[in-house]
Design an enzyme around this catalytic site. Structure first.
Site, mmCIF file in Angstrom:
data_model
loop_
_atom_site.group_PDB
_atom_site.id
_atom_site.type_symbol
_atom_site.label_atom_id
_atom_site.label_comp_id
_atom_site.label_asym_id
_atom_site.label_seq_id
_atom_site.Cartn_x
_atom_site.Cartn_y
_atom_site.Cartn_z
ATOM 1 N N SER A 87 36.045 68.783 37.069
ATOM 2 C CA SER A 87 35.594 69.677 36.753
ATOM 3 C C SER A 87 34.504 70.260 37.186
ATOM 4 O O SER A 87 33.693 71.492 36.396
ATOM 5 C CB SER A 87 36.181 69.898 35.318
ATOM 6 O OG SER A 87 37.662 70.029 34.992
ATOM 7 N N GLY B 87 35.979 69.793 44.629
ATOM 8 C CA GLY B 87 37.306 70.994 45.200
ATOM 9 C C GLY B 87 36.025 72.000 46.069
ATOM 10 O O GLY B 87 36.195 71.814 46.921
ATOM 11 N N LYS C 152 19.133 66.099 32.416
ATOM 12 C CA LYS C 152 18.458 64.725 32.893
ATOM 13 C C LYS C 152 19.018 63.982 33.483
ATOM 14 O O LYS C 152 20.394 64.789 34.185
ATOM 15 C CB LYS C 152 19.746 64.311 31.192
ATOM 16 C CG LYS C 152 19.108 64.686 29.832
ATOM 17 C CD LYS C 152 17.072 63.682 29.801
ATOM 18 C CE LYS C 152 16.863 63.599 28.101
ATOM 19 N NZ LYS C 152 15.294 62.908 29.043
ATOM 20 N N THR C 153 18.239 63.313 34.001
ATOM 21 C CA THR C 153 19.384 62.334 35.289
ATOM 22 C C THR C 153 20.373 60.930 34.973
ATOM 23 O O THR C 153 20.747 60.634 35.545
ATOM 24 C CB THR C 153 18.260 61.416 35.788
ATOM 25 O OG1 THR C 153 17.424 61.390 35.986
ATOM 26 C CG2 THR C 153 17.485 62.716 36.880
ATOM 27 N N GLY D 113 55.723 82.632 37.567
ATOM 28 C CA GLY D 113 56.617 81.699 37.136
ATOM 29 C C GLY D 113 57.546 81.414 36.754
ATOM 30 O O GLY D 113 58.496 81.680 37.236
ATOM 31 N N CYS E 268 56.543 87.034 43.247
ATOM 32 C CA CYS E 268 58.065 85.814 42.985
ATOM 33 C C CYS E 268 58.683 86.402 41.785
ATOM 34 O O CYS E 268 59.702 87.033 41.591
ATOM 35 C CB CYS E 268 57.213 84.474 42.624
ATOM 36 S SG CYS E 268 59.508 83.313 42.764
ATOM 37 N N MET F 147 58.550 89.982 40.902
ATOM 38 C CA MET F 147 59.876 91.288 42.340
ATOM 39 C C MET F 147 60.662 90.703 41.247
ATOM 40 O O MET F 147 61.492 91.599 40.866
ATOM 41 C CB MET F 147 59.541 90.262 43.389
ATOM 42 C CG MET F 147 60.868 90.933 44.518
ATOM 43 S SD MET F 147 62.366 90.040 44.753
ATOM 44 C CE MET F 147 62.534 90.680 46.054
ATOM 45 N N HIS G 128 55.327 84.062 47.619
ATOM 46 C CA HIS G 128 54.063 83.867 47.119
ATOM 47 C C HIS G 128 52.753 84.074 47.938
ATOM 48 O O HIS G 128 52.306 83.360 49.198
ATOM 49 C CB HIS G 128 53.778 82.449 46.372
ATOM 50 C CG HIS G 128 54.292 82.398 44.778
ATOM 51 N ND1 HIS G 128 53.485 82.830 44.039
ATOM 52 C CD2 HIS G 128 55.901 81.811 45.218
ATOM 53 C CE1 HIS G 128 55.148 82.469 42.922
ATOM 54 N NE2 HIS G 128 55.846 81.759 43.507
ATOM 55 N N GLU H 196 49.681 84.875 47.450
ATOM 56 C CA GLU H 196 48.490 84.669 47.723
ATOM 57 C C GLU H 196 48.124 83.619 48.396
ATOM 58 O O GLU H 196 46.848 82.853 48.582
ATOM 59 C CB GLU H 196 48.176 84.232 45.730
ATOM 60 C CG GLU H 196 49.103 83.484 44.910
ATOM 61 C CD GLU H 196 50.783 83.765 44.907
ATOM 62 O OE1 GLU H 196 51.296 84.670 46.047
ATOM 63 O OE2 GLU H 196 51.210 83.190 44.039
HETATM 64 N N1 GLN Z 1 61.543 81.486 38.009
HETATM 65 C C1 GLN Z 1 61.982 82.241 39.052
HETATM 66 C C2 GLN Z 1 62.537 80.764 39.227
HETATM 67 O O1 GLN Z 1 62.622 80.001 39.598
HETATM 68 C C3 GLN Z 1 60.335 82.294 39.731
HETATM 69 C C4 GLN Z 1 59.675 81.175 39.989
HETATM 70 C C5 GLN Z 1 58.141 81.627 40.767
HETATM 71 O O2 GLN Z 1 57.207 83.105 39.748
HETATM 72 N N2 GLN Z 1 57.590 80.936 41.747
HETATM 73 O O3 GLN Z 1 63.093 82.087 40.907
#
Ligand code: GLN
Length: 551
Positions: free
Chosen positions: A14, A18, A188-189, A353, A380, A383, A506, A508
């Site tokens: 962490s 990446g 510190k190394t 979610g 998602c 919406m 999504h 994003e």
């Molecule tokens: N839980 C919702 C579904 O399965 C939304 C999933 C999400 O937001 N990726 O449709």
């Protein structure tokens, strides 16, 4: 023949391995070297799709529908290239293919061992990724830190590849952390020395060491690491914590990492980060600031919404503003007044979610945004929230819901396709990866994309239920994006609202710092516009009040 760079970590995880890997990719790509990046994750899960975001942060989805580590998101954003499932290897995947083969009898009675069977499988996947992408250089990042039990087979496979290939065809980069001891005020190394000793005990002598630190690293510290770890002083490169991750390629390039890699690997290509530098300059010198709320479930762990946060930064660059995020737990909105909790925000996002928790709070947030003309972007689940809220509060469908949260709802405005089609097979399969979407001319969505056909990445089971479409449309919902055959609703918006839009996918996941996603860009533009309206209204109100005082 492709060449390979192996990035390992030492001391602690962490600390931005990446980002370092992604930055090296950007440095080489900017020099005209064709690159690709692969993540080797030692854990035994087949993929992170089943892991809690608390354990693992966001699940990043590739175009071909693989559920992967969030580092793949950084890779894509830095090298501005789509990756595929070949870019994500886990111990779980490696074991599974070897054991599947054993069960099929492919090993003809042999004993299956970590070396050579697992290591051969790993090497095949590394070579396979290089071949599939046709890159000149494949950068492979090993998750975790050297010494982790699960990582041993990956390290051994890398050792073998270094032995098998010509010297200039592989390079080992070890990323270490320098702890700061407050009592004596020094870096510190020793942990770095121990970690390099561990790596060497596995047969890998690093070619370059990157020193992550929260404090400036003096020359004598990096020289000491070079001496004790037997690495060229020019290849020990300090990488202090910076305010934006997008600065990292610039710093590493300025400190000679690119030149070193090009020479050591017998590649060619001069520095050219001018465009990237310009982008970072715009990021660091915004001319304004907007505040966007993210109303989610895991707001204590911001990594769960990593791509959303990054996409907002990209949209900020495009609009010349700094985007501050107000992280709000959706549960808070269940007991408190949204007007109070959301007061002062210029826009809001309800991200993706799964599960019930916070659902009702998100619905209250969406209602507040709709009624107060506050810009809203639903991703998602966001919406599904927007549609459910409209059904309940405008269409008057009391108890309307997604069957994910209330299987017995009288108005299942969001449901599984199986339920919509009357198929009994419950559970539903996840819609994963890129799907085409056709946009409705004249909509907010079409204006944002400037296109009629786009492709976006999905990860969900539930869908908009077309049975309720006429009622919702009568209440002001505009379906602005569908699958090409019109069967699936992919984007919807609220007519008459300055910017209220939800996507079944999504967006994003496809935003890049140099190519912001149009929907995020327009959300932030709408937030800037709202800020202008609000302050103009305030100025008018003050002028009116002053006029009254003056009589
Ligand atoms: N839980 C919702 C579904 O399965 C939304 C999933 C999400 O937001 N990726 O449709």
């Amino acid at each position: 023949m492709p060449k390979f760079i192996f990035v390992t970590g030492g001391v602690v995880s962490s600390v931005g391995k990446g980002i370092t890997t992604a930055s090296l990719g950007r440095i080489l790509k900017s020099r005209g070297v064709s690159v690709s990046i692969q993540k080797l994750d030692p854990y035994l899960n087949v993929d992170p799709g089943t892991m809690s975001p608390y354990q693992h942060g966001e699940v990043f989805v590739t175009v071909d529908g693989a559920e992967t580590d969030l580092d793949l998101g950084h890779y894509e954003r830095f090298i501005d290239q789509d990756l595929t499932r070949a870019a994500s290897v886990t111990s779980g995947k490696v074991y599974m293919s070897v054991i599947d083969r054993e069960r099929r009898g492919d090993y003809l009675g042999g004993t299956i061992q970590a070396v050579p069977h697992l290591t051969n499988e790993i090497k095949a996947r590394i070579h396979g990724a290089a071949k599939a992408t046709g890159c000149d250089v494949l950068i492979c990042e090993v998750g975790g830190t050297v010494g982790d039990i699960e990582g041993e087979t990956f390290i051994e496979a890398i050792r073998q590849m270094r032995h098998e290939l010509p010297r200039e065809d592989t390079l080992s980069v070890h990323v270490c952390f320098l702890p700061w001891v407050g009592a004596t005020g020094e870096l510190k190394t020793k942990p770095t020395q121990h970690s390099v000793r561990e790596l060497r005990s596995k047969g890998i002598q690093p070619d370059a060491i990157l020193l992550r630190s929260d404090h400036p690293v003096p020359r004598e510290i990096s020289d000491k690491v070079a001496l004790f770890c037997d690495v060229a002083p020019r290849a020990v490169i300090p990488m202090e914590t910076v305010s934006s991750i997008y600065e990292v390629p610039l710093i590493l390039e300025d400190r000679g990492l690119g030149d070193f890699v090009i020479e050591r690997m017998a590649l060619s290509g001069g520095r050219d980060l001018a465009e990237w530098r310009e982008m970072v300059e715009r990021l660091k010198h915004p001319s304004g600031r907007v505040e966007i709320a993210i109303v989610g479930k895991y707001v204590k762990l911001k990594d769960a919404y990593l791509s959303v946060k990054e996409a907002l930064d990209h949209a900020g660059i495009a609009n010349g503003v700094d985007v501050a995020i107000r992280w709000l737990s959706a549960e808070t909105l269940e007991s408190r007044d949204p007007a109070e909790v959301l007061s002062g925000v210029d826009g809001l996002i309800v991200p993706g979610g799964f599960g019930e928790r916070g659902w009702e709070g998100k619905i209250r947030a969406a209602r507040w945004a709709r009624e107060n003309n506050v810009p809203y972007l639903g991703l998602c689940l966001g919406m599904q929230v927007m549609v459910t809220e409209l059904a309940r509060n405008v269409c008057g469908l009391e108890g309307a819901n997604s069957t994910e949260h209330d299987p017995e709802t009288p108005y299942p405005v969001i449901s599984l396709l199986e339920e919509q089609q009357g198929i009994i097979n419950k559970g539903g399969t996840m819609r994963l990866g890129a799907y085409p979407c056709r946009l409705e001319p004249g909509s907010l969505a079409a204006a944002a994309y400037g296109d009629e056909n786009v492709t976006e990445r999905h990860r969900h089971r539930w869908e908009f239920n077309n049975q309720f479409r006429p009622q919702l449309e009568a209440a002001g919902l505009r379906v602005s994006g569908t699958s090409p055959d019109g069967g699936l609703v992919e984007i919807s918006e609220i007519s008459g609202h300055p910017f209220m839009l939800g996507t079944q996918f999504h967006p994003e996941l496809q935003s890049r710092p140099n190519r912001p996603h149009p929907l995020f860009r327009d959300l932030v533009a709408a937030a800037v516009a709202r800020q202008g309206r609000v302050s103009a209204e305030a100025a008018t109100a003050i002028a009116a009040a002053e006029a009254v005082v003056r009589g």
